[in-house]
Write an enzyme that holds these catalytic residues in place. Structure first.
Site, PDB file in Angstrom:
ATOM      1  CG  ASN A 185      -8.684  -1.543  11.892  1.00 50.41           C
ATOM      2  OD1 ASN A 185      -7.668  -2.139  11.580  1.00 50.41           O
ATOM      3  ND2 ASN A 185      -9.224  -0.520  11.267  1.00 50.41           N
ATOM      4  CD  GLU A 211      -8.649   0.755   7.628  1.00 54.52           C
ATOM      5  OE1 GLU A 211      -8.681   0.045   8.482  1.00 54.52           O
ATOM      6  OE2 GLU A 211      -7.887   1.901   7.873  1.00 54.52           O
ATOM      7  CG  ASP A 225      -0.301  -0.336   2.646  1.00 52.26           C
ATOM      8  OD1 ASP A 225       0.944  -0.472   2.477  1.00 52.26           O
ATOM      9  OD2 ASP A 225      -0.963  -0.679   3.466  1.00 52.26           O
ATOM     10  CG  HIS A 258      -5.882  -2.438   8.972  1.00 55.72           C
ATOM     11  ND1 HIS A 258      -5.684  -0.874   9.152  1.00 55.72           N
ATOM     12  CD2 HIS A 258      -4.625  -2.657   9.001  1.00 55.72           C
ATOM     13  CE1 HIS A 258      -4.673  -0.518   9.337  1.00 55.72           C
ATOM     14  NE2 HIS A 258      -3.669  -1.310   9.462  1.00 55.72           N
TER      15      HIS A 258
HETATM   16  C1  F6R Z   1       1.459  -1.363   6.189  1.00 59.51           C
HETATM   17  C2  F6R Z   1       0.346  -2.090   6.118  1.00 59.51           C
HETATM   18  C3  F6R Z   1      -0.482  -2.259   7.601  1.00 59.51           C
HETATM   19  C4  F6R Z   1       0.456  -2.381   8.808  1.00 59.51           C
HETATM   20  C5  F6R Z   1      -0.603  -2.148   9.881  1.00 59.51           C
HETATM   21  C6  F6R Z   1       0.180  -2.460  11.198  1.00 59.51           C
HETATM   22  O1  F6R Z   1       1.992  -1.410   4.862  1.00 59.51           O
HETATM   23  O2  F6R Z   1      -0.112  -2.931   5.298  1.00 59.51           O
HETATM   24  O3  F6R Z   1      -1.615  -3.150   7.409  1.00 59.51           O
HETATM   25  O4  F6R Z   1       0.891  -3.613   8.559  1.00 59.51           O
HETATM   26  O5  F6R Z   1      -1.134  -1.070  10.130  1.00 59.51           O
HETATM   27  O6  F6R Z   1       1.164  -1.320  11.377  1.00 59.51           O
HETATM   28  P1  F6R Z   1       2.058  -1.242  12.417  1.00 59.51           P
HETATM   29  O7  F6R Z   1       3.133  -2.417  12.136  1.00 59.51           O
HETATM   30  O8  F6R Z   1       2.751   0.076  12.437  1.00 59.51           O
HETATM   31  O9  F6R Z   1       1.291  -1.582  13.781  1.00 59.51           O
END
Ligand code: F6R
Length: 260
Positions: free
Chosen positions: A136, A143, A67, A138
């Site tokens: 959450n 989401e 992403d 995701h």
């Molecule tokens: C980032 C991504 C997100 C993160 C998720 C956890 O490329 O795809 O899904 O993996 O938001 O983020 P952290 O590791 O910062 O808790």
């Protein structure tokens, strides 16, 4: 689903680094799906170390990130392209032209998303997809209520995700509310999915992913439908699993099999 529970976050990182090493040794031309965020930072440090020692090489590998924020140039310090350059690409032997991230400034973002899907297919599909998980549930920026069959597209971020990620932005800095993300269907097409989660803040999301109902309310629960999904967590992220004893027993049996 394979659930690997390690005593500490660093043990979980080592396990994931071993999966990457094995993947690149077995298939040096692997197509890697990569993630950003706080979770993979220590994993990327470990991969850099191993690359410097000559224990693994990205020279023939290709990468596709999950992403990117819509509206941020790759040179913006909060963009995921910038993150990947800083945290991994600038320190290993991957060819710059073999690294791919969604273009946050694409003139026609939806056309770009379709092209991204084609590029992944043209590369032969993703061999190993690394994932983190949002509090959450995701994965990527899919989401809750994202279609479990979704493909790369524009997604509005959940206010909870925006709050979670506010720590990366300074107070007066614009924080995007839109992203381009691989879809859940795109992620499920990967041959092996490796989800790394550490810390108590991820315990509810991990419980819902592994033991909850298959539901768009927890996008990561879609991994229950994947033939090779490995969930690697530390004790803190495993705290709310009811079948923890079973997952540990499965891994103990695996150990025995590999030592025969
Ligand atoms: C980032 C991504 C997100 C993160 C998720 C956890 O490329 O795809 O899904 O993996 O938001 O983020 P952290 O590791 O910062 O808790």
């Amino acid at each position: 689903m394979r659930v690997v529970i390690k005593p500490t976050a660093q043990d979980a990182v080592q396990f994931c680094a071993d999966v990457f090493s094995q993947q690149l040794l077995t298939k040096p031309t692997s197509v890697l799906g990569l993630a950003t965020g706080g979770t993979p930072v220590n994993l990327y440090k470990e991969l850099i170390e191993r690359n410097k020692k000559g224990d693994l090489s990205f020279a023939l590998a290709k990468s596709f990130n999950l992403d990117e924020y819509l509206g941020l140039a790759g040179t913006h310090p909060q963009s995921y392209r910038y993150f990947m350059q800083q945290q991994l690409f600038d320190h290993v032997d991957i060819a710059p032209e073999n690294t791919h991230l969604p273009d946050g400034l694409a003139d026609d973002p939806q056309a770009f998303c379709n092209q991204y899907e084609h590029s992944i297919k043209d590369a032969g599909g993703i061999d190993l997809q690394l994932l983190g998980i949002g509090s959450n549930g995701h994965i990527g920026f899919n989401e809750p209520t994202s279609s479990l069959a979704s493909r790369t597209r524009i997604k509005t971020l959940d206010p909870k995700t925006i709050r979670d990620n506010a720590r990366f932005f300074s107070e007066d800095e614009h924080q995007p509310h839109l992203s381009i993300t691989m879809g859940i269907g795109t992620i499920l097409d990967s041959k092996h999915v490796l989800l790394l989660a550490t810390g108590e803040g991820k315990a509810d999301a991990i419980q819902a992913t592994v033991e909850g109902a298959l539901s768009a309310m927890c996008p990561a629960s879609a991994l229950q439908m994947h033939q090779q999904a490995t969930i690697v967590i530390d004790e803190a992220a495993a705290a709310k699993l009811s079948l923890k004893e079973y997952y540990l027993a499965v891994e103990a049996e695996r150990e025995k099999l590999t030592t025969f």
